[in-house]
Scaffold this active site. Structure first.
Site, mmCIF file in Angstrom:
data_model
loop_
_atom_site.group_PDB
_atom_site.id
_atom_site.type_symbol
_atom_site.label_atom_id
_atom_site.label_comp_id
_atom_site.label_asym_id
_atom_site.label_seq_id
_atom_site.Cartn_x
_atom_site.Cartn_y
_atom_site.Cartn_z
ATOM 1 C CG HIS A 90 -4.490 0.875 -12.556
ATOM 2 N ND1 HIS A 90 -5.087 0.012 -11.824
ATOM 3 C CD2 HIS A 90 -4.284 1.644 -11.191
ATOM 4 C CE1 HIS A 90 -5.026 0.093 -10.958
ATOM 5 N NE2 HIS A 90 -4.658 0.856 -10.021
ATOM 6 C CG ASP A 138 -5.253 -3.022 -13.918
ATOM 7 O OD1 ASP A 138 -4.876 -2.437 -14.667
ATOM 8 O OD2 ASP A 138 -5.836 -2.769 -13.071
ATOM 9 C CB SER A 182 -2.660 -0.637 -7.448
ATOM 10 O OG SER A 182 -3.492 -0.031 -7.022
#
Length: 350
Positions: free
Chosen positions: A85, A115, A193
């Site tokens: 993402h 992901d 992230s």
């Protein structure tokens, strides 16, 4: 001669956290991205007339959207592991190294199901790689150290423990993912992230992916590094990851749940009072539909392995080969039936 009040320098002992961070921090990078998005026009019927007169006609068209995340260098060839993402549908990738140098990056491949994404650095002067650990060796209560660039703040470190292992991401509301996550109370904030989760020995054991906040403290989650390694290898080799599926929606069944259901005088069917994966629905024209599975079937074994819950079945399917027959044993109307289903590539990832 010593000056009055000046103490001689002495060696300072640092914590194990500082030692662990020192091993990994040079390989942690910040990732800045840009992509073109379509500007959504305002509905003129929803804008106050006075405000519309003040603002005039709003522009419609394309605009540049910026994003940011973290990553970690995992091999001597300059490959950076991050979240999918973070680099999803981006056009430019800029990577800032731990020493401040900025480099261009190229997305090698992304896998939205796990992901995970792989980015290659465009440089001959490659940064050091982070030592990778074994996520399967982790235990609840082990130290967990999160590194990254939350809110664009480089070289940020937070400390916690491993709160849980094998946390199914579907229980967090992500039905389109296939992941068992490491749960930690180490703070993982926006921008973390793609950064590494590190054990007390300074080895990467996970890739930070999401956080769930609430009263008191947040819960952070990381993708196990053992899975990330396998995905990275497939992305490097093929540019994509093929995930097998058989087209079933499953719910867990236990003997207790079945007994409570069977006591209901309005129950339409009687369920077998044992553990297994109960078929809630079958995807039309999917592999299971073609193999003859039906709603209400209870899968109790796959490839000679017992199935106690849906997760046990999904783990075998994830490791299966596309197109190769996978034997299932199930209960239907009190009878044991054996079927064979051929997993197909999970659709809808393009």
């Amino acid at each position: 001669m010593l000056l009055i009040g000046v103490q001689p320098a002495v060696a300072v002992e640092h914590s194990f956290v500082a030692d662990a961070v020192k091993k990994v921090a040079p390989a942690v990078v910040r990732i800045d991205t840009e992509r073109t998005v379509e500007r959504q026009p305002f509905d003129p019927t929803l804008i106050d007339p006075l405000l519309r007169d003040l603002l005039g006609d709003q522009p419609v068209g394309q605009e540049r959207e910026r994003g940011q995340g973290s990553g970690v260098v995992i091999d001597p060839d300059g490959l950076v592991l991050t979240n999918a993402h973070v680099v999803d549908r981006v056009e430019t990738v800029s990577v800032t190294l731990a020493d401040g140098d900025q480099l261009d990056g190229r997305v090698v491949g992304t896998d939205p199901v796990t992901d995970l994404a792989l980015v290659r650095l465009d440089t001959s002067a490659l940064p050091p790689q982070a030592p990778l650990g074994d996520s399967e060796a982790m235990q609840v209560g082990d130290w967990a150290i999160a590194l990254g660039t939350p809110y664009g703040l480089e070289r940020t470190v937070t400390l916690g423990i491993v709160s849980s292992l094998h946390r199914n991401i579907n229980s967090l509301g992500f039905s389109d993912k296939r992941l068992d996550l490491i749960q930690t109370d180490a703070a993982i904030n926006p921008g973390n992230s793609g950064g590494p989760l590190v054990n007390g020995d300074g080895e990467v054991i996970g890739i930070n992916t999401l956080v769930r906040s609430g009263p008191g403290a947040g819960l952070g989650f990381a993708i196990p590094i053992n899975l990330a390694r396998r995905v990275a290898d497939q992305l490097l080799q093929d540019g994509e990851v093929v995930h097998p599926y058989i087209g079933l929606q499953l719910v867990g069944l236990t003997a207790r749940i079945a007994r409570e259901h069977n006591r209901d005088p309005n129950a339409l069917v009687q369920l077998p009072e044992r553990n297994g994966a109960l078929v809630q629905s079958v995807l039309p024209d999917g592999p299971s539909d073609k193999a003859g599975l039906r709603r209400g079937d209870l899968v109790i074994a796959v490839d000679e392995l017992p199935v106690e819950d849906p997760q046990a079945l999904l783990e075998v399917i994830d490791a299966a080969r596309v197109g190769s027959p996978l034997p299932l044993k199930l209960l239907r109307n009190g009878r044991e039936i054996s079927l064979s289903v051929k997993p197909a590539p999970l659709p809808g990832l393009a």
